[in-house]
Design an enzyme around this catalytic site. Sequence first.
Site, PDB file in Angstrom:
ATOM      1  CB  THR A  82      -0.912  -0.028   1.244  1.00 50.82           C
ATOM      2  OG1 THR A  82      -1.634  -1.260   1.228  1.00 50.82           O
ATOM      3  CG2 THR A  82      -1.864   1.146   1.265  1.00 50.82           C
ATOM      4  CE  LYS A  92      -4.987  -1.778   1.009  1.00 49.72           C
ATOM      5  NZ  LYS A  92      -5.677  -2.988   1.380  1.00 49.72           N
ATOM      6  CG  ASN A 129      -7.566  -0.403   3.836  1.00 46.29           C
ATOM      7  OD1 ASN A 129      -8.427  -1.220   3.490  1.00 46.29           O
ATOM      8  ND2 ASN A 129      -6.322  -0.752   4.081  1.00 46.29           N
ATOM      9  N   GLY A 160      -7.878  -2.023  14.559  1.00 45.23           N
ATOM     10  CA  GLY A 160      -6.423  -2.122  14.756  1.00 45.23           C
ATOM     11  C   GLY A 160      -5.833  -2.773  13.533  1.00 45.23           C
ATOM     12  CB  CYS A 200      -4.208  -2.468   6.729  1.00 47.56           C
ATOM     13  SG  CYS A 200      -3.133  -3.694   5.969  1.00 47.56           S
TER      14      CYS A 200
END
Length: 446
Positions: free
Chosen positions: A123, A213, A217, A266, A269
């Site tokens: 990432t 990405k 997230n 948590g 990532c």
Amino acid sequence: MKIAVVGTGYVGLVSGTCFAETGNIVTCIDIDKGKIDKLSYGVVTIYEPGLEKLCERNLKEDRLKFTTSLSEGIKDAQIIFLALPTPPGEDGSADLKYVLGVANDLGKLIEPGNFTVIVDKSTVPVGTAERVAGAIVQHSNGRLVEGKDFDVVSNPEFLREGVAVDDFMKPDRVVIGALTDQAKQIMGHLYAPYVRQCNPILFMDRRSAELTKYAANSFLATKITFMNEVARICELLGADVDMVRRGMGSDERIGKRFLFPGIGYGGSCFPKDVQALAKSAEEVSYNFRILEAVMNVNEEQKTYIIPRIKKYFNGNLKGKHFALWGLAFKPNTDDIREAPALYIIRELLNAGATIKAYDPEAMDNVRALLGDSIEFADNPYEALKNADGLIIATEWNEFRTPEFDKVGSLLKNKVVFDGRNLFDLQLMKELNFYYYSIGRETINPK
Ligand code: NAD
């Protein structure tokens, strides 16, 4: 196809093994010699359901190899994946030293003439593909030309630890950002076996792929955080977050998933990716206000349960002893990076309490991190003996329907603080437990 994967951690090992599973010849490379030695003997270094079997089979059939040597590992590879760490730097931005370090080496090692596809699977912030390409050209001493000898592709990974093999073999989508048609074609060919159910391969420019990405997230982290705030307000207003969640999730526009409140997100990532996107925004003079709020709320959420525990024990935890079920940041993994359980442990120890913990997979990792500052149990029940209360930090399935009689008789007090809302409120009432969970009525038999 001949593939090299540089970095053999959670993403590299799963990707490499799953690429071998469809017939590719894969070499996984890592600087950690201990890891490579174990993997070469078929000892899988992480807990990931289904991975060991796949790894074993592909090793046996010579489609999967492991090495510490970058030059040996990338020899004749048509595609080189970078699955390297991108941890937060001091200012919160993604630290690219591992990715760019390997890019520098690749510049010296890649042979001109064979079109090699270098893939950022890590990432990485917007613009990284361009920086990787620049580093390769620079270190090739003029031997390599971008677009002719190589292309750098952005192919972010969306697998979830705990179901990583399934996610990889049947991804919701594959995102590919490439400069050249040749690279697009090679990547499309590689991924064809994984998208047979019409799940799409989305071709786009590299910057959009890189941002996809982080945006995905950050959106998921925001969804969790939103529900954690709904849970807080439920407690204050006397509503039940479980009911509210069902009511909300039945709306197709909202969807049922990722609406479960708890003790914060948590893992390796979400925390770093939210922070990195906020930092990327800051670098172009944009204040991504929602992300600032998400980070602040989540920080509080990780120890949200502590004042509730203190309140029950009249503000004093000195000398209290707790059983802790769950250490991994989520079930079905041994990963403890940024696990909320670690924050709870720190707060309890600071307050003078002692802890005996149980987790089906993550205890070795916590032992390596915390030494003997807490005790570890061989099974969930052993952790309960003489404890003043049970705290639940990870929703492992095996915690969902324990033998409540046994739980009640082993604990000194029938007290449960549940950070994952595992138990039915009515049942806990009938069983005479004090039961605190997130965003629901606290059951207090007194
Ligand atoms: P990890 O820490 O598990 O693995 C990284 C590996 O790279 C380690 O084994 C390390 O020894 C190795 N390494 C470091 N420097 C190296 C070098 N110079 N040469 C060869 N190997 C080297 O990390 P991870 O969880 O697999 O994450 C990798 C990337 O993928 C990160 O950018 C992460 O954000 C991203 N990602 C992770 C997940 C996940 O669930 N873990 C999911 C999607 C994306």
